[in-house]
Design a protein around this motif. Structure first.
Motif, mmCIF file in Angstrom:
data_model
loop_
_atom_site.group_PDB
_atom_site.id
_atom_site.type_symbol
_atom_site.label_atom_id
_atom_site.label_comp_id
_atom_site.label_asym_id
_atom_site.label_seq_id
_atom_site.Cartn_x
_atom_site.Cartn_y
_atom_site.Cartn_z
ATOM 1 N N ALA A 127 0.858 -1.186 0.000
ATOM 2 C CA ALA A 127 0.000 0.000 0.000
ATOM 3 C C ALA A 127 0.892 1.232 0.000
ATOM 4 C CB ALA A 127 -0.906 0.011 1.228
ATOM 5 N N THR A 128 0.513 2.233 -0.772
ATOM 6 C CA THR A 128 1.307 3.455 -0.833
ATOM 7 C C THR A 128 0.423 4.692 -0.757
ATOM 8 O OG1 THR A 128 2.909 4.716 -2.126
ATOM 9 C CG2 THR A 128 1.312 3.454 -3.369
ATOM 10 N N GLY A 168 -3.333 6.658 -10.678
ATOM 11 C CA GLY A 168 -4.253 6.847 -9.564
ATOM 12 C C GLY A 168 -4.659 5.564 -8.869
ATOM 13 N N GLU A 169 -4.122 4.432 -9.308
ATOM 14 C CA GLU A 169 -4.533 3.162 -8.709
ATOM 15 C C GLU A 169 -3.365 2.271 -8.313
ATOM 16 O OE1 GLU A 169 -7.026 -0.637 -10.187
ATOM 17 O OE2 GLU A 169 -8.041 1.300 -10.374
ATOM 18 N N ILE A 170 -2.577 1.810 -9.299
ATOM 19 C CA ILE A 170 -1.545 0.808 -8.999
ATOM 20 C C ILE A 170 -0.478 0.820 -10.082
ATOM 21 C CG2 ILE A 170 -2.690 -1.120 -10.189
ATOM 22 C CD1 ILE A 170 -1.931 -2.821 -7.611
ATOM 23 N N VAL A 171 0.741 0.477 -9.694
ATOM 24 C CA VAL A 171 1.822 0.269 -10.648
ATOM 25 C C VAL A 171 2.519 -1.037 -10.272
ATOM 26 C CG1 VAL A 171 3.447 1.739 -9.365
ATOM 27 C CG2 VAL A 171 3.846 1.274 -11.784
ATOM 28 N N LEU A 201 6.115 -6.859 -8.269
ATOM 29 C CA LEU A 201 6.038 -6.016 -7.089
ATOM 30 C C LEU A 201 5.065 -4.904 -7.438
ATOM 31 C CD1 LEU A 201 6.962 -5.029 -4.291
ATOM 32 C CD2 LEU A 201 8.916 -3.920 -5.436
ATOM 33 N N GLY A 202 3.963 -4.829 -6.688
ATOM 34 C CA GLY A 202 2.936 -3.836 -6.964
ATOM 35 C C GLY A 202 2.837 -2.810 -5.864
ATOM 36 N N PHE A 203 2.594 -1.569 -6.257
ATOM 37 C CA PHE A 203 2.337 -0.486 -5.314
ATOM 38 C C PHE A 203 0.925 0.006 -5.584
ATOM 39 C CE2 PHE A 203 6.913 -0.673 -5.682
ATOM 40 C CZ PHE A 203 7.307 -0.606 -4.362
ATOM 41 N N PHE A 204 0.041 -0.147 -4.589
ATOM 42 C CA PHE A 204 -1.387 0.098 -4.715
ATOM 43 C C PHE A 204 -1.734 1.336 -3.899
ATOM 44 C CE2 PHE A 204 -5.567 -2.618 -4.361
ATOM 45 C CZ PHE A 204 -6.235 -1.725 -5.182
ATOM 46 N N ASP A 205 -2.458 2.271 -4.488
ATOM 47 C CA ASP A 205 -2.913 3.452 -3.759
ATOM 48 C C ASP A 205 -3.499 3.018 -2.414
ATOM 49 O OD1 ASP A 205 -3.958 6.399 -3.737
ATOM 50 O OD2 ASP A 205 -5.690 5.126 -3.266
ATOM 51 N N GLN A 223 -9.346 -3.558 5.323
ATOM 52 C CA GLN A 223 -8.554 -3.265 6.516
ATOM 53 C C GLN A 223 -7.737 -2.002 6.277
ATOM 54 O OE1 GLN A 223 -6.321 -6.644 8.022
ATOM 55 N NE2 GLN A 223 -7.543 -7.983 6.732
ATOM 56 N N ALA A 224 -7.464 -1.274 7.336
ATOM 57 C CA ALA A 224 -6.610 -0.099 7.232
ATOM 58 C C ALA A 224 -5.154 -0.543 7.284
ATOM 59 C CB ALA A 224 -6.902 0.875 8.365
ATOM 60 N N HIS A 225 -4.377 -0.111 6.298
ATOM 61 C CA HIS A 225 -2.961 -0.463 6.327
ATOM 62 C C HIS A 225 -2.246 0.445 7.309
ATOM 63 C CE1 HIS A 225 -2.818 2.867 3.408
ATOM 64 N NE2 HIS A 225 -1.547 2.993 3.730
ATOM 65 N N GLY A 226 -1.304 -0.118 8.027
ATOM 66 C CA GLY A 226 -0.602 0.637 9.050
ATOM 67 C C GLY A 226 0.856 0.865 8.724
ATOM 68 N N GLY A 227 1.226 0.724 7.478
ATOM 69 C CA GLY A 227 2.628 0.883 7.104
ATOM 70 C C GLY A 227 3.317 -0.462 7.048
ATOM 71 N N VAL A 228 4.489 -0.457 6.468
ATOM 72 C CA VAL A 228 5.262 -1.680 6.303
ATOM 73 C C VAL A 228 6.187 -1.817 7.501
ATOM 74 C CG1 VAL A 228 6.881 -2.901 4.820
ATOM 75 C CG2 VAL A 228 5.146 -1.415 3.801
ATOM 76 N N SER A 229 6.181 -2.997 8.129
ATOM 77 C CA SER A 229 6.972 -3.191 9.334
ATOM 78 C C SER A 229 7.438 -4.639 9.415
ATOM 79 C CB SER A 229 6.108 -2.840 10.544
ATOM 80 O OG SER A 229 6.624 -3.359 11.714
ATOM 81 N N GLY A 230 8.663 -4.837 9.874
ATOM 82 C CA GLY A 230 9.170 -6.189 10.073
ATOM 83 C C GLY A 230 9.474 -6.930 8.786
#
Length: 140
Positions: free
Chosen positions: A11-12, A36-39, A49-53, A63-70
């Protein structure tokens, strides 16, 4: 289930920042780019490797994404001298150095850690005991 992975999605909050780093600075060609959606970037045979709005990611997953961790993504280079120049290119594209190039305390690796604009932590490393074949196979 077959032991394989085809798509890794992050998620980005800023797709333009993704493009500045991965397309502009690193020179990666998008596999698919939906403004405006995904690359998506083809990062290995059979792996995107996808980056999704972020807002659309949240709606899609419920679900709400909380950032990338671990999690780290790693890119191995041919020599320890190749680590710092790649880190510099990533910084020019908007990444932030978390750990400058240095000897790792684990396994004789020379590496750096860089955080992309989405919070994805990349390890840029030279590991003299690893080899990567032209087809992408990794030998430890």
């Amino acid at each position: 289930m077959t032991q394989q992975l085809h798509l890794l999605t992050v998620a980005t909050a800023d797709l333009d920042a993704v493009r500045r780093l991965y397309s502009d600075a690193l020179g990666w060609e998008p596999h698919t780019d939906v403004p405006g959606e995904i690359v998506f970037y083809q990062v290995a045979p059979g792996l995107l490797l996808g980056f999704f709005d972020g807002e659309k990611f949240d709606r899609d997953t419920g679900q709400a994404h909380g950032g990338v961790s671990g999690v780290t993504l790693a890119h191995n280079v041919a020599s320890r001298e190749d680590v710092a120049p790649l880190v510099a290119v990533m910084v020019s594209g908007g990444a932030v150095v978390v750990k400058p190039p240095r000897e790792s305390e684990f396994g004789g690796i020379f590496h750096a850690l860089v955080r992309d604009p989405n919070g994805v932590l990349w390890e840029i490393a030279h590991n003299p005991t690893w080899s990567i074949e032209p087809d992408g196979a990794v030998h430890l």
